[in-house]
Design a protein around this motif. Structure first.
Motif, PDB file in Angstrom:
ATOM      1  N   LEU A  68       0.849  -1.178   0.000  1.00  0.00           N
ATOM      2  CA  LEU A  68       0.000   0.000   0.000  1.00  0.00           C
ATOM      3  C   LEU A  68       0.887   1.232   0.000  1.00  0.00           C
ATOM      4  O   LEU A  68       1.681   1.421   0.929  1.00  0.00           O
ATOM      5  CB  LEU A  68      -0.914  -0.009   1.224  1.00  0.00           C
ATOM      6  N   ARG A  69       0.806   2.018  -1.037  1.00  0.00           N
ATOM      7  CA  ARG A  69       1.615   3.244  -1.192  1.00  0.00           C
ATOM      8  C   ARG A  69       3.106   2.981  -1.044  1.00  0.00           C
ATOM      9  O   ARG A  69       3.823   3.713  -0.385  1.00  0.00           O
ATOM     10  CB  ARG A  69       1.161   4.303  -0.196  1.00  0.00           C
ATOM     11  N   GLY A  70       3.560   1.861  -1.611  1.00  0.00           N
ATOM     12  CA  GLY A  70       4.974   1.531  -1.596  1.00  0.00           C
ATOM     13  C   GLY A  70       5.472   0.848  -0.333  1.00  0.00           C
ATOM     14  O   GLY A  70       6.644   0.536  -0.239  1.00  0.00           O
ATOM     15  N   LEU A  71       4.596   0.642   0.653  1.00  0.00           N
ATOM     16  CA  LEU A  71       4.988  -0.011   1.897  1.00  0.00           C
ATOM     17  C   LEU A  71       4.289  -1.363   2.011  1.00  0.00           C
ATOM     18  O   LEU A  71       3.127  -1.504   1.644  1.00  0.00           O
ATOM     19  CB  LEU A  71       4.610   0.844   3.105  1.00  0.00           C
ATOM     20  N   SER A  72       4.993  -2.333   2.558  1.00  0.00           N
ATOM     21  CA  SER A  72       4.418  -3.662   2.769  1.00  0.00           C
ATOM     22  C   SER A  72       3.611  -3.660   4.059  1.00  0.00           C
ATOM     23  O   SER A  72       4.103  -3.267   5.118  1.00  0.00           O
ATOM     24  CB  SER A  72       5.534  -4.695   2.852  1.00  0.00           C
ATOM     25  N   LYS A  73       2.356  -4.070   3.987  1.00  0.00           N
ATOM     26  CA  LYS A  73       1.461  -4.139   5.147  1.00  0.00           C
ATOM     27  C   LYS A  73       1.088  -5.586   5.410  1.00  0.00           C
ATOM     28  O   LYS A  73       0.973  -6.386   4.486  1.00  0.00           O
ATOM     29  CB  LYS A  73       0.184  -3.338   4.898  1.00  0.00           C
ATOM     30  N   THR A  74       0.850  -5.918   6.676  1.00  0.00           N
ATOM     31  CA  THR A  74       0.435  -7.255   7.084  1.00  0.00           C
ATOM     32  C   THR A  74      -0.766  -7.128   8.008  1.00  0.00           C
ATOM     33  O   THR A  74      -0.742  -6.333   8.944  1.00  0.00           O
ATOM     34  CB  THR A  74       1.572  -7.982   7.812  1.00  0.00           C
ATOM     35  N   VAL A  75      -1.826  -7.904   7.728  1.00  0.00           N
ATOM     36  CA  VAL A  75      -3.014  -7.927   8.583  1.00  0.00           C
ATOM     37  C   VAL A  75      -3.412  -9.384   8.833  1.00  0.00           C
ATOM     38  O   VAL A  75      -3.114 -10.262   8.031  1.00  0.00           O
ATOM     39  CB  VAL A  75      -4.201  -7.157   7.959  1.00  0.00           C
ATOM     40  N   ASN A  76      -4.091  -9.611   9.958  1.00  0.00           N
ATOM     41  CA  ASN A  76      -4.629 -10.918  10.294  1.00  0.00           C
ATOM     42  C   ASN A  76      -6.146 -10.836  10.202  1.00  0.00           C
ATOM     43  O   ASN A  76      -6.755  -9.953  10.814  1.00  0.00           O
ATOM     44  CB  ASN A  76      -4.213 -11.327  11.706  1.00  0.00           C
ATOM     45  N   VAL A  77      -6.749 -11.732   9.445  1.00  0.00           N
ATOM     46  CA  VAL A  77      -8.196 -11.738   9.239  1.00  0.00           C
ATOM     47  C   VAL A  77      -8.717 -13.163   9.379  1.00  0.00           C
ATOM     48  O   VAL A  77      -7.962 -14.127   9.227  1.00  0.00           O
ATOM     49  CB  VAL A  77      -8.578 -11.173   7.853  1.00  0.00           C
ATOM     50  N   PRO A  78     -10.011 -13.338   9.662  1.00  0.00           N
ATOM     51  CA  PRO A  78     -10.581 -14.685   9.691  1.00  0.00           C
ATOM     52  C   PRO A  78     -10.513 -15.331   8.306  1.00  0.00           C
ATOM     53  O   PRO A  78     -10.724 -14.665   7.292  1.00  0.00           O
ATOM     54  CB  PRO A  78     -12.035 -14.467  10.105  1.00  0.00           C
ATOM     55  N   LEU A  79     -10.215 -16.608   8.277  1.00  0.00           N
ATOM     56  CA  LEU A  79     -10.107 -17.324   7.011  1.00  0.00           C
ATOM     57  C   LEU A  79     -11.429 -17.329   6.260  1.00  0.00           C
ATOM     58  O   LEU A  79     -11.453 -17.292   5.029  1.00  0.00           O
ATOM     59  CB  LEU A  79      -9.619 -18.750   7.250  1.00  0.00           C
ATOM     60  N   SER A  80     -12.539 -17.321   6.985  1.00  0.00           N
ATOM     61  CA  SER A  80     -13.850 -17.339   6.343  1.00  0.00           C
ATOM     62  C   SER A  80     -14.133 -16.061   5.553  1.00  0.00           C
ATOM     63  O   SER A  80     -14.984 -16.058   4.662  1.00  0.00           O
ATOM     64  CB  SER A  80     -14.946 -17.550   7.381  1.00  0.00           C
ATOM     65  N   SER A  81     -13.424 -14.964   5.841  1.00  0.00           N
ATOM     66  CA  SER A  81     -13.642 -13.713   5.110  1.00  0.00           C
ATOM     67  C   SER A  81     -12.827 -13.638   3.821  1.00  0.00           C
ATOM     68  O   SER A  81     -12.993 -12.707   3.049  1.00  0.00           O
ATOM     69  CB  SER A  81     -13.291 -12.521   5.992  1.00  0.00           C
ATOM     70  N   CYS A  82     -11.947 -14.612   3.587  1.00  0.00           N
ATOM     71  CA  CYS A  82     -11.074 -14.595   2.416  1.00  0.00           C
ATOM     72  C   CYS A  82     -11.733 -15.278   1.225  1.00  0.00           C
ATOM     73  O   CYS A  82     -12.264 -16.374   1.352  1.00  0.00           O
ATOM     74  CB  CYS A  82      -9.754 -15.286   2.725  1.00  0.00           C
ATOM     75  N   LYS A  83     -11.669 -14.611   0.096  1.00  0.00           N
ATOM     76  CA  LYS A  83     -12.159 -15.176  -1.159  1.00  0.00           C
ATOM     77  C   LYS A  83     -11.015 -15.132  -2.167  1.00  0.00           C
ATOM     78  O   LYS A  83     -10.285 -14.151  -2.228  1.00  0.00           O
ATOM     79  CB  LYS A  83     -13.335 -14.370  -1.679  1.00  0.00           C
ATOM     80  N   LEU A  84     -10.865 -16.187  -2.936  1.00  0.00           N
ATOM     81  CA  LEU A  84      -9.779 -16.226  -3.912  1.00  0.00           C
ATOM     82  C   LEU A  84      -9.949 -15.134  -4.947  1.00  0.00           C
ATOM     83  O   LEU A  84     -11.049 -14.882  -5.432  1.00  0.00           O
ATOM     84  CB  LEU A  84      -9.734 -17.579  -4.609  1.00  0.00           C
ATOM     85  N   HIS A  85      -8.845 -14.488  -5.257  1.00  0.00           N
ATOM     86  CA  HIS A  85      -8.810 -13.491  -6.325  1.00  0.00           C
ATOM     87  C   HIS A  85      -8.607 -14.277  -7.615  1.00  0.00           C
ATOM     88  O   HIS A  85      -7.637 -15.006  -7.742  1.00  0.00           O
ATOM     89  CB  HIS A  85      -7.673 -12.509  -6.070  1.00  0.00           C
ATOM     90  N   HIS A  86      -9.503 -14.168  -8.557  1.00  0.00           N
ATOM     91  CA  HIS A  86      -9.530 -15.087  -9.694  1.00  0.00           C
ATOM     92  C   HIS A  86      -8.456 -14.876 -10.744  1.00  0.00           C
ATOM     93  O   HIS A  86      -8.408 -15.590 -11.727  1.00  0.00           O
ATOM     94  CB  HIS A  86     -10.909 -15.106 -10.318  1.00  0.00           C
ATOM     95  N   SER A  87      -7.557 -13.932 -10.538  1.00  0.00           N
ATOM     96  CA  SER A  87      -6.405 -13.840 -11.443  1.00  0.00           C
ATOM     97  C   SER A  87      -5.286 -14.754 -10.953  1.00  0.00           C
ATOM     98  O   SER A  87      -4.198 -14.751 -11.503  1.00  0.00           O
ATOM     99  CB  SER A  87      -5.907 -12.396 -11.529  1.00  0.00           C
ATOM    100  N   ASP A  88      -5.568 -15.542  -9.907  1.00  0.00           N
ATOM    101  CA  ASP A  88      -4.579 -16.424  -9.296  1.00  0.00           C
ATOM    102  C   ASP A  88      -4.280 -17.612 -10.214  1.00  0.00           C
ATOM    103  O   ASP A  88      -5.054 -17.956 -11.104  1.00  0.00           O
ATOM    104  CB  ASP A  88      -5.116 -16.926  -7.955  1.00  0.00           C
ATOM    105  N   ASP A  89      -3.168 -18.275  -9.982  1.00  0.00           N
ATOM    106  CA  ASP A  89      -2.791 -19.411 -10.788  1.00  0.00           C
ATOM    107  C   ASP A  89      -3.669 -20.626 -10.460  1.00  0.00           C
ATOM    108  O   ASP A  89      -4.273 -20.696  -9.409  1.00  0.00           O
ATOM    109  CB  ASP A  89      -1.317 -19.746 -10.575  1.00  0.00           C
ATOM    110  N   PRO A  90      -3.763 -21.605 -11.346  1.00  0.00           N
ATOM    111  CA  PRO A  90      -4.642 -22.766 -11.136  1.00  0.00           C
ATOM    112  C   PRO A  90      -4.136 -23.751 -10.091  1.00  0.00           C
ATOM    113  O   PRO A  90      -4.797 -24.753  -9.848  1.00  0.00           O
ATOM    114  CB  PRO A  90      -4.700 -23.418 -12.515  1.00  0.00           C
ATOM    115  N   LEU A  91      -3.023 -23.511  -9.439  1.00  0.00           N
ATOM    116  CA  LEU A  91      -2.495 -24.426  -8.445  1.00  0.00           C
ATOM    117  C   LEU A  91      -3.329 -24.424  -7.163  1.00  0.00           C
ATOM    118  O   LEU A  91      -3.168 -25.302  -6.339  1.00  0.00           O
ATOM    119  CB  LEU A  91      -1.040 -24.085  -8.106  1.00  0.00           C
TER     120      LEU A  91
END
Length: 80
Positions: free
Chosen positions: A54-77
Motif C-alpha cells: 500500500l503506497r509503496g509499503l508492505s502491510k500485514t493484517v490478520n483476518v478470519p479465514l472465512s472472510s477470504c475469497k480467492l482473487h480469480h487472477s490467481d494461478d490454477p495451483l
C-alpha cells in the motif's frame, strides 16, 4: 473407485485473496503468508495472515479465514 469431477477452490499459503476485513482496503488483492488457528476445543477459529503493498509499503493484517475469497487472477495451483 469413485471421485468428484467438480474441482473445489481452496485458500492455501501463497494464494492471492481478497478480504472484507482488511481495514486498509476492502477487496484489495493480498497474498496469504500464514494460516493458523486460535481458540481451544470446539471454539477454534482459523485465521490467515495477509501481506500486500500500500503506497509503496508492505502491510500485514490478520483476518478470519472465512472472510477470504480467492482473487480469480490467481494461478490454477489453488484448485484441488
Amino acid at each position: 473407485m469413485c471421485f468428484n469431477i467438480f474441482r473445489k477452490e481452496r485458500v492455501i499459503k501463497g494464494s492471492c485473496v481478497q478480504s472484507d476485513f482488511n481495514w486498509y482496503g476492502k477487496l484489495m488483492p493480498c497474498t496469504v503468508t500464514r494460516i493458523y488457528s486460535r481458540g481451544v476445543g470446539s471454539n477454534k477459529v482459523k485465521y490467515c495472515q495477509l501481506t500486500f503493498i500500500l503506497r509503496g509499503l508492505s502491510k500485514t493484517v490478520n483476518v478470519p479465514l472465512s472472510s477470504c475469497k480467492l482473487h480469480h487472477s490467481d494461478d490454477p495451483l489453488t484448485f484441488i
